[in-house]
Design a protein around this motif. Sequence first.
Motif, short mmCIF file in Angstrom:
data_model
loop_
_atom_site.label_atom_id
_atom_site.label_comp_id
_atom_site.label_asym_id
_atom_site.label_seq_id
_atom_site.Cartn_x
_atom_site.Cartn_y
_atom_site.Cartn_z
N ASN A 115 46.15 0.02 45.03
CA ASN A 115 45.75 -0.92 45.93
C ASN A 115 45.68 -0.63 47.28
O ASN A 115 45.41 -1.33 48.33
N GLY A 116 45.95 0.78 47.91
CA GLY A 116 45.99 1.10 49.25
C GLY A 116 47.00 0.54 50.14
O GLY A 116 46.93 0.86 51.41
N THR A 117 48.12 -0.12 49.76
CA THR A 117 49.28 -0.26 50.17
C THR A 117 50.42 0.32 50.42
O THR A 117 51.46 0.23 51.36
N TYR A 118 50.43 1.39 49.62
CA TYR A 118 51.60 2.23 49.72
C TYR A 118 51.96 2.92 50.86
O TYR A 118 51.16 3.81 51.55
N LYS A 119 53.20 2.83 51.56
CA LYS A 119 53.58 3.47 52.53
C LYS A 119 55.25 3.57 52.81
O LYS A 119 55.64 2.11 52.30
N THR A 120 55.72 4.61 52.78
CA THR A 120 57.48 4.44 53.02
C THR A 120 57.75 5.05 54.22
O THR A 120 57.32 6.23 54.59
N GLU A 121 58.58 4.43 55.10
CA GLU A 121 58.69 5.05 56.47
C GLU A 121 60.45 4.69 56.74
O GLU A 121 60.81 3.61 56.41
N SER A 122 61.17 6.12 56.95
CA SER A 122 62.46 5.49 57.36
C SER A 122 63.11 6.43 58.28
O SER A 122 62.52 7.77 58.51
N LYS A 123 64.03 6.28 59.44
CA LYS A 123 64.66 7.36 60.16
C LYS A 123 65.36 7.76 59.28
O LYS A 123 66.18 7.38 58.22
N VAL A 124 65.80 9.21 59.49
CA VAL A 124 66.54 10.21 58.75
C VAL A 124 67.34 11.13 59.48
O VAL A 124 67.00 11.44 60.54
N LYS A 125 68.44 11.52 58.95
CA LYS A 125 69.17 12.69 59.66
C LYS A 125 68.78 13.96 58.93
O LYS A 125 68.33 13.91 57.64
N ILE A 126 68.20 15.08 59.56
CA ILE A 126 67.64 16.00 59.21
C ILE A 126 68.55 17.31 59.31
O ILE A 126 69.32 17.81 60.18
N MET A 127 68.75 18.02 58.06
CA MET A 127 69.34 19.16 58.08
C MET A 127 68.33 20.26 57.46
O MET A 127 67.38 19.99 56.67
N VAL A 128 68.48 21.57 57.91
CA VAL A 128 67.55 22.66 57.63
C VAL A 128 68.20 23.56 56.71
O VAL A 128 69.18 24.13 57.35
N LEU A 129 67.63 24.23 55.85
CA LEU A 129 67.96 25.55 55.13
C LEU A 129 67.25 26.33 55.40
O LEU A 129 66.02 26.75 55.38
N SER A 130 67.68 27.70 56.18
CA SER A 130 66.82 28.69 56.87
C SER A 130 67.33 29.95 56.28
O SER A 130 66.74 30.90 56.00
N ASN A 131 68.79 30.16 55.99
CA ASN A 131 69.29 31.37 55.19
C ASN A 131 70.58 30.93 54.50
O ASN A 131 70.82 29.60 54.45
N TYR A 132 71.16 31.82 54.02
CA TYR A 132 72.54 31.10 53.23
C TYR A 132 73.97 31.05 53.95
O TYR A 132 75.01 31.03 53.48
N LYS A 133 73.84 31.46 55.23
CA LYS A 133 75.05 31.22 56.12
C LYS A 133 75.47 30.04 56.06
O LYS A 133 76.84 29.54 55.77
N CYS A 134 74.79 28.91 56.40
CA CYS A 134 75.07 27.31 56.35
C CYS A 134 73.64 26.41 56.38
O CYS A 134 72.83 27.12 56.32
N LEU A 135 74.29 25.16 56.24
CA LEU A 135 72.99 24.12 56.45
C LEU A 135 72.93 23.67 57.94
O LEU A 135 74.20 23.56 58.46
#
Length: 422
Positions: free
Chosen positions: A314-334
Motif C-alpha cells: 500500500n506504499g506506506t512502508y518506511k523504517t528509519e532509525s539512528k544507528v551506531k555504525i561499525m565497519v569491516l574493512s579487513n581482519y585486524k578489527c571492527l
Amino acid sequence: MKIKVKKLPYEEVLALKPARKRKPCRPSKILKLLIRLISKSELKNVNFTYDFDGEKFDIKTPCLILMNHSSFLDLKMVAEIFKHTDYNVVSTTDALVGKELLMRKIGCIPTQKFVHDVSLIKDMKFALEKLKTSVLMYPEAGYSLDGTNTPIPEGFGKLIKMLNVPVVFIKSYGAFHYDPLYNCLQKRNVNVSCKVSLLASKEQVKSLSVEELSKKIEDAFTFDNFEWQYKNGVKITEPFRAKGLERALYKCPHCKVEGKTIGDGVTLTCKNCGKTYQLTELGRLQATDGETAFESVPNWYKWQREEVKKEIENGTYKTESKVKIMVLSNYKCLYEIGEGILTHNKDGFYLEGIGFPLKYSQGVLASYTLNSDYFWYEIGDVISIGDKSLLYYCFPEKEGIVTKLRLATEELYKIAKENLKK
C-alpha cells in the motif's frame, strides 16, 4: 564471545589496506583435536548423540556437508561427527577479525554474508579438488530467528552441480532450544541430537537437474523447531525462556503497535496495551487473559511478515532509525566510525553518516535477505549491509526493527523479482 573493536574516523577507514585474498589451507590436525577436547564437556552436558540415516556413504570421501544453523553448538557437533574427516568451513568474514591466522588454520573459508562472492566457489573447489578435504557450509548463512528455516540462496542446485561431489546433510534437533538467538546467550537444559544423511550421491549430482537438486535442498531445509518441541514433549523449564523474545516478536497482534513488546522471565508483554502471553514449557504461547491470537511463535512471526508486506503493497512502508555504525574493512578489527541515520523503504537501504561524509545506498535486488543478528558479539542487535569493499554493521537505536528490516528486505526482493519477470 566478543570481537575486537577500534574507534577510527571514517576517512581513515577508507584509506586502510583491504584484507589480502588467500587460498584455503588444510585444517590443522592439532587444532582439530583441541576443538574436540574443548567441545567435549558441552556436548556431554546436552547428552549429544547422532546417527546415520538412509543410504550408506563413505564419510572420508570429500563431499559438501550442509547443516541447518541453530546455535554456536553446531560447529562443535560437526567436529564430533566428522572427527575422522578433514573439512574446511565456509565462515563469515567477521569470524576472522583479530584471529585470522588461527581461523584459517582451523580451515575457515571466509565470505561475506548475503553479498555476491564468485571467489567463494573457487575456494570451495580448491578445497575439494586440491586439498581433498570436505567443505562444511550453512546455506542459510545465519541462525534462525523464529525457530524455522531461513531462505536458501536461489539456484543452490547450480552450486552443487559446479562442485560435483556428494552432498551430505546434517539436521540437528534441540540445538535451537538449547541456545536460541533471541535468548541473550542463556543456555537451557535440553538434549541435542543429529541425523546425518546422504542428500545426493555423486551420480545423482550428475544426473539430476539444477531445479531437482535445489528442490532437494529446499525440502531438507524445511523445519519448525517449536512444532518439533511440542510434538515431542520437550520441556524447557528455565525461568528465563521468554527473555529477549521481543527481538523476534516485535509487533503486538492486539493493538498493532511495534517495539513495545517485552520478553522477560516466561512472559511476553505489550507495554502499550498490556496484553501478556506466557511461553509454556512446551513452547506454546498462551494469553494470560482473554483471546490468544497466536499459540505458535513461528505463526506470530509469519503474521508480522504479512503485515510488512501490506505496508509495502500500500506504499506506506518506511523504517528509519539512528544507528551506531561499525565497519569491516579487513581482519585486524571492527572499526567504529560514529553514528548515522539508516533508512529503508521501497527503494532499498540508505545510510548516511552524522558529521562525516558517509552516503551509502543499496537497492532491493542487492540481496534476497538481510544479515540480522541479536546481541551480536555481545554488542547489540545488528543488521549489516554493504558490498565487497566494505560492510557496514548498524546497531539501531530504535527498538524492535532488526527483525522487521529482514522481513521487509525479503518481501521487497520477492516483489522486485516478480516485477522483473512480468
